[in-house]
Design an enzyme around this catalytic site. Sequence first.
Site, PDB file in Angstrom:
ATOM      1  N   SER A 168       1.538  -5.171   6.222  1.00  0.00           N
ATOM      2  CA  SER A 168       0.245  -4.527   5.989  1.00  0.00           C
ATOM      3  C   SER A 168       0.243  -3.008   6.095  1.00  0.00           C
ATOM      4  O   SER A 168      -0.771  -2.379   5.794  1.00  0.00           O
ATOM      5  CB  SER A 168      -0.806  -5.088   6.958  1.00  0.00           C
ATOM      6  OG  SER A 168      -1.244  -6.343   6.505  1.00  0.00           O
ATOM      7  N   LYS A 228      -7.435   2.815  10.846  1.00  0.00           N
ATOM      8  CA  LYS A 228      -7.822   1.497  10.329  1.00  0.00           C
ATOM      9  C   LYS A 228      -8.948   0.955  11.191  1.00  0.00           C
ATOM     10  O   LYS A 228      -8.939   1.145  12.420  1.00  0.00           O
ATOM     11  CB  LYS A 228      -6.594   0.575  10.365  1.00  0.00           C
ATOM     12  CG  LYS A 228      -6.784  -0.786   9.712  1.00  0.00           C
ATOM     13  CD  LYS A 228      -5.467  -1.568   9.717  1.00  0.00           C
ATOM     14  CE  LYS A 228      -5.572  -2.902   9.005  1.00  0.00           C
ATOM     15  NZ  LYS A 228      -4.275  -3.619   8.959  1.00  0.00           N
ATOM     16  N   SER A 232      -2.897  -5.205   4.284  1.00  0.00           N
ATOM     17  CA  SER A 232      -4.301  -5.096   4.638  1.00  0.00           C
ATOM     18  C   SER A 232      -4.766  -3.681   4.983  1.00  0.00           C
ATOM     19  O   SER A 232      -5.958  -3.413   4.955  1.00  0.00           O
ATOM     20  CB  SER A 232      -4.595  -6.016   5.817  1.00  0.00           C
ATOM     21  OG  SER A 232      -3.918  -5.567   6.981  1.00  0.00           O
TER      22      SER A 232
END
Lengths: 105, 503
Positions: free
Chosen positions: B179, B80, B155
Amino acid sequence: MALSQDDVAQIADYARIALTPSELEQMTTYMNEAVDLLEPITHYDLDGVEPTFHPIGDLSNVMGEDVVDDSVRALPIDVALHNAGSTHDRYFRVPSILGDSEEDF
Amino acid sequence: MASLDSLSAAQIAAGVAQGDFTATEVAQAALDAIDSREKDVQAFLQVSADLALEAAKRTDARRAAGEKLGPLAGVPVAFKDNMHLVGTRTTCASKMLANYDSVFTATCVQRLLDAGATPVGKTNMDEFAFGSTTESSAFHRTNNPWDTGRVPGGSSGGSAAAVAAGEATLALGSDTGGSIRQPASFCGVVGMKPTYGAVSRYGVVAFGSSLDQVGPFGRRVEDVALAMNALTAEGADPLDSTSQNCAVDFLEHLDDPVEGLTVGVVPQLMEAKGLSQEVRDALTAAVASLASQGARVVEVELPNIASAIAAYYVIAPCEAFSNLARFDGVRYGYQEPDCQTLAEQTSLSRAHGFGEEAKRRQMLGAYLLSSGVYEKYYYPAQQVRTLITQDYARAYQKCDVILLPSAPTTAWRFGDVSDPTQMYASDMFTISNNICGNGGISVPLGLATQSHMPVSAQLQGPAFSDRRLLRFARAIERGVDQGLGLGGGAPVAPDFAGRGGDL
């Protein structure tokens, strides 16, 4: 009581986020909707309930020896300055914090 | 000829160690897959081909020198884009950090690299992790590999989508309110939020410091367990004071039966408003599968969980406001040109560097921490947090894990949910676990009956019982393999399978 645009403008000033007039209007709508969402928190009788600021209990700070160890964490100056918008020699460069002329003093 | 689409992380590492293929061949296959699939999924913000090939070359050199290879030797992993990796930018999908070069490498990233993994790139996310669809990325959207007209969740949507599309075998995400688990559910992959403190957050850009936790995505439970080993084996990280020593072998009891263990179901959550019937049906099948494997099923109560969203949206924005105060445009980040004063430069840099949702969350946090409001919302929210934590503690006296949905629905179409506060409600099943710091994992159950999109079960457990969560997750996966859902773990999404990736 609902937040007014003036209230939200003050918060924006405090948060150091410059909002345009139309952003301020949208933000005011959002802030009031978001605060409504938080309403359940105000319905509790919380007398005698301890707060939990940290989720995993019984933890204590991790202490290190008071010894300088540059090898692990210290950034060399050129690396530290690499991502800055403006620099001057070995320093971060910023506009005047007291205004741009002597009359501001 | 093998395809990366059908190889597990353990199989790749074993193949590299045995000389069936080289790490360089695996890296090249992964980069080929990315090359042919990425235009349709857009999971990455940066593909690190050079770093991948260099790492693979080092792995191959170690093997040639007769050295022992790590447990993730040659395994393609994605990170990420809130995790620092030297040689890549770390943008948090924000204009604020569009040009920010990583100046050090996050511990979680380094530990996977030390285990021999090959870093293929940095994945898209909601800006600074504020969101549930990855749509708040300042750069581009990411498409759900199972239906590119639908959101991947967020996310950590880029990490979930990259794994679901077969662009990476493993990926790391971060989970502050769901997330990892929600995008894992939307994209049909396994996603684990370990117990708070289990994985170091050093080098991961902070959002909510009492909530954030890093965890892995994979297409099989075993791959996630393997990643957990790599993330925790070295013990607590001295560079993160919240990091805990929880090194156990997550593979050790993975295949043990769940017979005699107890799974809790919360009737109030299974009847929750907003939970779709197809998700409820899939969960019922998952419970039946565990029961058929000998697990006892009991009902438990979590009376205060209804206030979890409210408590979270007090605590998280306050912590976010505090954490994001560092973005003042001086040491790094977007700097507004031609300002006369520092105050002006700060306000305009933040106004033009942050996107809408990042501004909203910080504004909310700034308000909630102000005098008078703190006493009305912030302090009580931390007290309600205690009540929710006590609810879980009581429930875990009656059961080993709790089974609940990962998300109320399957992935929705782009544009279907745009109102921010409506979006917040979609975290209703994941958020309470962050509030308590407990571990949770999302496990695919196959495709839902109406939307034909991936649907998942979430398992939650007491703090530091993540190994037992994986054991239950593996039991659900066995049920899926035996006909509950698609079978074969969680396959690469059909529209993407077979496009590049051949070894």
